[in-house]
Write a protein that holds these residues in place. Structure first.
Motif, mmCIF file in Angstrom:
data_model
loop_
_atom_site.group_PDB
_atom_site.id
_atom_site.type_symbol
_atom_site.label_atom_id
_atom_site.label_comp_id
_atom_site.label_asym_id
_atom_site.label_seq_id
_atom_site.Cartn_x
_atom_site.Cartn_y
_atom_site.Cartn_z
ATOM 1 N N ASP A 35 0.838 -1.191 0.000
ATOM 2 C CA ASP A 35 0.000 0.000 0.000
ATOM 3 C C ASP A 35 0.876 1.246 0.000
ATOM 4 O OD1 ASP A 35 -2.294 -1.496 0.049
ATOM 5 O OD2 ASP A 35 -2.585 -1.346 2.217
ATOM 6 N N GLU A 36 0.268 2.382 -0.324
ATOM 7 C CA GLU A 36 0.951 3.668 -0.221
ATOM 8 C C GLU A 36 0.211 4.532 0.785
ATOM 9 O OE1 GLU A 36 1.914 5.758 -3.736
ATOM 10 O OE2 GLU A 36 2.849 4.032 -4.727
ATOM 11 N N ILE A 37 0.956 5.117 1.729
ATOM 12 C CA ILE A 37 0.362 6.030 2.690
ATOM 13 C C ILE A 37 1.218 7.283 2.769
ATOM 14 C CG2 ILE A 37 -0.665 4.139 4.003
ATOM 15 C CD1 ILE A 37 1.368 4.577 6.178
ATOM 16 N N MET A 38 0.610 8.359 3.260
ATOM 17 C CA MET A 38 1.316 9.625 3.355
ATOM 18 C C MET A 38 2.201 9.650 4.596
ATOM 19 S SD MET A 38 0.468 11.256 0.663
ATOM 20 C CE MET A 38 1.251 12.812 1.071
ATOM 21 N N VAL A 39 3.329 10.308 4.456
ATOM 22 C CA VAL A 39 4.263 10.531 5.555
ATOM 23 C C VAL A 39 4.588 12.023 5.588
ATOM 24 C CG1 VAL A 39 6.624 10.110 6.369
ATOM 25 C CG2 VAL A 39 5.276 8.211 5.454
ATOM 26 N N PRO A 40 4.450 12.673 6.760
ATOM 27 C CA PRO A 40 4.043 12.096 8.044
ATOM 28 C C PRO A 40 2.528 12.098 8.219
ATOM 29 C CG PRO A 40 4.709 14.385 8.354
ATOM 30 C CD PRO A 40 4.916 14.079 6.882
ATOM 31 N N ALA A 41 2.017 11.066 8.842
ATOM 32 C CA ALA A 41 0.603 10.944 9.197
ATOM 33 C C ALA A 41 0.418 9.636 9.950
ATOM 34 C CB ALA A 41 -0.293 10.972 7.963
ATOM 35 N N ARG A 42 -0.560 9.591 10.830
ATOM 36 C CA ARG A 42 -0.857 8.365 11.566
ATOM 37 C C ARG A 42 -1.347 7.280 10.605
ATOM 38 N NH1 ARG A 42 -4.839 11.011 16.164
ATOM 39 N NH2 ARG A 42 -3.374 12.567 16.984
ATOM 40 N N TRP A 43 -0.919 6.053 10.815
ATOM 41 C CA TRP A 43 -1.419 4.999 9.929
ATOM 42 C C TRP A 43 -2.878 4.650 10.253
ATOM 43 C CZ3 TRP A 43 3.063 1.590 11.984
ATOM 44 C CH2 TRP A 43 2.697 0.869 13.124
ATOM 45 N N GLU A 44 -3.337 4.946 11.479
ATOM 46 C CA GLU A 44 -4.743 4.692 11.811
ATOM 47 C C GLU A 44 -5.691 5.511 10.940
ATOM 48 O OE1 GLU A 44 -2.495 3.476 15.431
ATOM 49 O OE2 GLU A 44 -2.428 5.158 14.052
ATOM 50 N N ASP A 45 -5.236 6.685 10.486
ATOM 51 C CA ASP A 45 -6.071 7.562 9.673
ATOM 52 C C ASP A 45 -5.989 7.240 8.185
ATOM 53 O OD1 ASP A 45 -6.718 8.886 12.006
ATOM 54 O OD2 ASP A 45 -5.191 10.430 11.752
ATOM 55 N N GLN A 46 -5.257 6.168 7.847
ATOM 56 C CA GLN A 46 -5.036 5.850 6.434
ATOM 57 C C GLN A 46 -5.336 4.380 6.120
ATOM 58 O OE1 GLN A 46 -1.652 8.217 4.591
ATOM 59 N NE2 GLN A 46 -0.911 8.078 6.685
ATOM 60 N N GLY A 47 -6.322 3.851 6.822
ATOM 61 C CA GLY A 47 -6.771 2.497 6.521
ATOM 62 C C GLY A 47 -6.340 1.442 7.514
ATOM 63 N N TYR A 48 -5.604 1.822 8.568
ATOM 64 C CA TYR A 48 -5.107 0.828 9.529
ATOM 65 C C TYR A 48 -5.595 1.157 10.931
ATOM 66 C CZ TYR A 48 -2.316 -0.823 5.690
ATOM 67 O OH TYR A 48 -1.941 -1.326 4.472
ATOM 68 N N ARG A 49 -6.888 1.432 11.016
ATOM 69 C CA ARG A 49 -7.498 1.779 12.295
ATOM 70 C C ARG A 49 -7.348 0.642 13.298
ATOM 71 N NH1 ARG A 49 -13.849 3.518 12.993
ATOM 72 N NH2 ARG A 49 -13.711 4.285 15.155
ATOM 73 N N SER A 79 14.389 2.204 4.367
ATOM 74 C CA SER A 79 13.467 1.240 4.969
ATOM 75 C C SER A 79 13.368 1.551 6.457
ATOM 76 C CB SER A 79 13.966 -0.191 4.777
ATOM 77 O OG SER A 79 14.194 -0.474 3.407
ATOM 78 N N VAL A 80 12.148 1.690 6.941
ATOM 79 C CA VAL A 80 11.939 2.035 8.342
ATOM 80 C C VAL A 80 11.079 0.964 9.002
ATOM 81 C CG1 VAL A 80 11.108 3.764 9.979
ATOM 82 C CG2 VAL A 80 12.051 4.488 7.767
ATOM 83 N N ARG A 81 11.647 0.302 9.983
ATOM 84 C CA ARG A 81 10.925 -0.695 10.770
ATOM 85 C C ARG A 81 10.329 -0.011 11.994
ATOM 86 N NH1 ARG A 81 13.665 -5.335 14.548
ATOM 87 N NH2 ARG A 81 11.922 -6.840 14.618
ATOM 88 N N VAL A 82 9.032 -0.204 12.207
ATOM 89 C CA VAL A 82 8.332 0.457 13.312
ATOM 90 C C VAL A 82 7.595 -0.579 14.142
ATOM 91 C CG1 VAL A 82 6.522 2.116 13.922
ATOM 92 C CG2 VAL A 82 8.047 2.591 11.997
ATOM 93 N N LEU A 83 7.617 -0.390 15.460
ATOM 94 C CA LEU A 83 6.803 -1.200 16.369
ATOM 95 C C LEU A 83 5.942 -0.261 17.192
ATOM 96 C CD1 LEU A 83 5.886 -3.759 17.760
ATOM 97 C CD2 LEU A 83 7.905 -3.635 19.247
ATOM 98 N N ASP A 84 4.634 -0.394 17.031
ATOM 99 C CA ASP A 84 3.664 0.399 17.795
ATOM 100 C C ASP A 84 3.040 -0.492 18.854
ATOM 101 O OD1 ASP A 84 1.711 2.243 18.627
ATOM 102 O OD2 ASP A 84 0.285 1.437 17.176
ATOM 103 N N THR A 85 3.130 -0.075 20.112
ATOM 104 C CA THR A 85 2.644 -0.909 21.209
ATOM 105 C C THR A 85 1.235 -0.548 21.657
ATOM 106 O OG1 THR A 85 3.648 0.560 22.861
ATOM 107 C CG2 THR A 85 4.983 -1.281 22.048
ATOM 108 N N GLY A 86 0.652 0.493 21.079
ATOM 109 C CA GLY A 86 -0.702 0.881 21.445
ATOM 110 C C GLY A 86 -0.969 2.324 21.077
ATOM 111 N N GLY A 87 -2.239 2.670 20.915
ATOM 112 C CA GLY A 87 -2.588 4.027 20.533
ATOM 113 C C GLY A 87 -2.257 4.274 19.077
ATOM 114 N N ILE A 88 -1.861 5.518 18.762
ATOM 115 C CA ILE A 88 -1.525 5.836 17.381
ATOM 116 C C ILE A 88 -0.235 5.147 16.978
ATOM 117 C CG2 ILE A 88 -2.686 8.059 17.606
ATOM 118 C CD1 ILE A 88 0.127 9.360 17.518
ATOM 119 N N GLY A 89 0.011 5.049 15.664
ATOM 120 C CA GLY A 89 1.218 4.395 15.190
ATOM 121 C C GLY A 89 1.774 5.040 13.943
ATOM 122 N N GLY A 90 3.083 4.832 13.731
ATOM 123 C CA GLY A 90 3.700 5.255 12.485
ATOM 124 C C GLY A 90 4.515 6.531 12.576
ATOM 125 N N ILE A 91 4.982 6.969 11.409
ATOM 126 C CA ILE A 91 5.711 8.239 11.290
ATOM 127 C C ILE A 91 4.643 9.325 11.258
ATOM 128 C CG2 ILE A 91 7.423 9.536 9.972
ATOM 129 C CD1 ILE A 91 8.238 6.871 8.652
#
Length: 230
Positions: free
Chosen positions: A94-108, A193-205
């Motif tokens: 998929d393509e998502i905008m950066v910076p922006a929460r991934w929850e707001d771009q299809g990954y709620r 390449s950016v590896r991210v781990l979100d443990t809760g709440g919002i996530g992403g760059i």
């Protein structure tokens, strides 16, 4: 310049999300007319731009990037160390905008691992000075690779079979990583390449600025930020 939620047929609501989009300078007519166009999809009840502090704001000190990375990136949930490799196949991501929460771009409501990838050609005219990659703020922890080489990280990822993650205020830390000399290739393809781990709440760059610039410009940015009181 940005999007939030998902349009049909992959509809994802984002009715309560805060919309903040970066305005790339190359798209602005500073001495002429500008047009803002907003495409909206409403599934039920109230629709449209319903509230908020609507406007264009200066905010923090501007950044004179050598490579502006505030745009769409390739994105995929899950974890696979091969995703850091230059030639890893990401065409179907998929393509998502950066910076922006991934929850707001299809990954709620998604928590866990995910990878971002961005391919770009470095201008041959770029300075030979030491370069820095700015990735704003990331929720929660990250590892950043350029052309397969780790250039920086924030937070401690689980080791071995452990699934336990200890996080503090990493989500609020600003990411600025120096790039080893010779790693970037002028006039050629480069891959971040950016590896991210979100443990809760919002996530992403989720907050910028995001881009590559010289050490001199990086230091100048922080001086301007300090003078402005931001």
């Amino acid at each position: 310049i940005g999007s939030t939620g998902g349009f049909p047929p992959n509809y994802v609501t984002a009715y309560n999300a805060e919309r903040i989009y970066f305005l790339p300078e190359q798209f602005i007519h500073f001495d002429g007319q500008n047009v803002i166009a907003v495409k909206v999809y409403d599934s039920y009840q109230a629709g449209g731009i319903v509230g908020g502090e609507i406007g264009i704001y200066g905010g923090k000190a501007s950044v004179n990037f050598d490579v502006n990375l505030q745009t769409s990136w390739k994105f995929k949930p899950g974890d696979d160390p091969r995703r850091r490799d230059v030639n890893f196949e990401d065409n179907l991501w998929d393509e998502i905008m950066v910076p922006a929460r991934w929850e707001d771009q299809g990954y709620r409501d998604y928590d866990g691992y995910a990878w971002y990838r961005k391919t770009f050609v470095l201008p041959v005219t770029i300075s030979d000075e030491k370069m820095v990659i700015m990735l704003g703020k990331i929720d929660d922890i990250d590892q950043v690779y350029i052309n397969g080489t780790l250039v920086g990280s924030t937070g401690n990822f689980p080791q071995g079979s452990s699934t336990r993650v200890s996080t503090g205020q990493e989500y609020d830390a600003f990411r600025g990583y120096y790039i080893p000399e010779g790693l970037l290739k002028k006039g050629q393809k480069n891959v971040i390449s950016v590896r991210v781990l979100d443990t809760g709440g919002i996530g992403g760059i989720y907050e910028g600025p995001v881009g590559i610039l010289s050490q001199t410009k990086y230091i100048d940015y922080w001086r301007k930020l300090k003078r402005s009181g931001n």
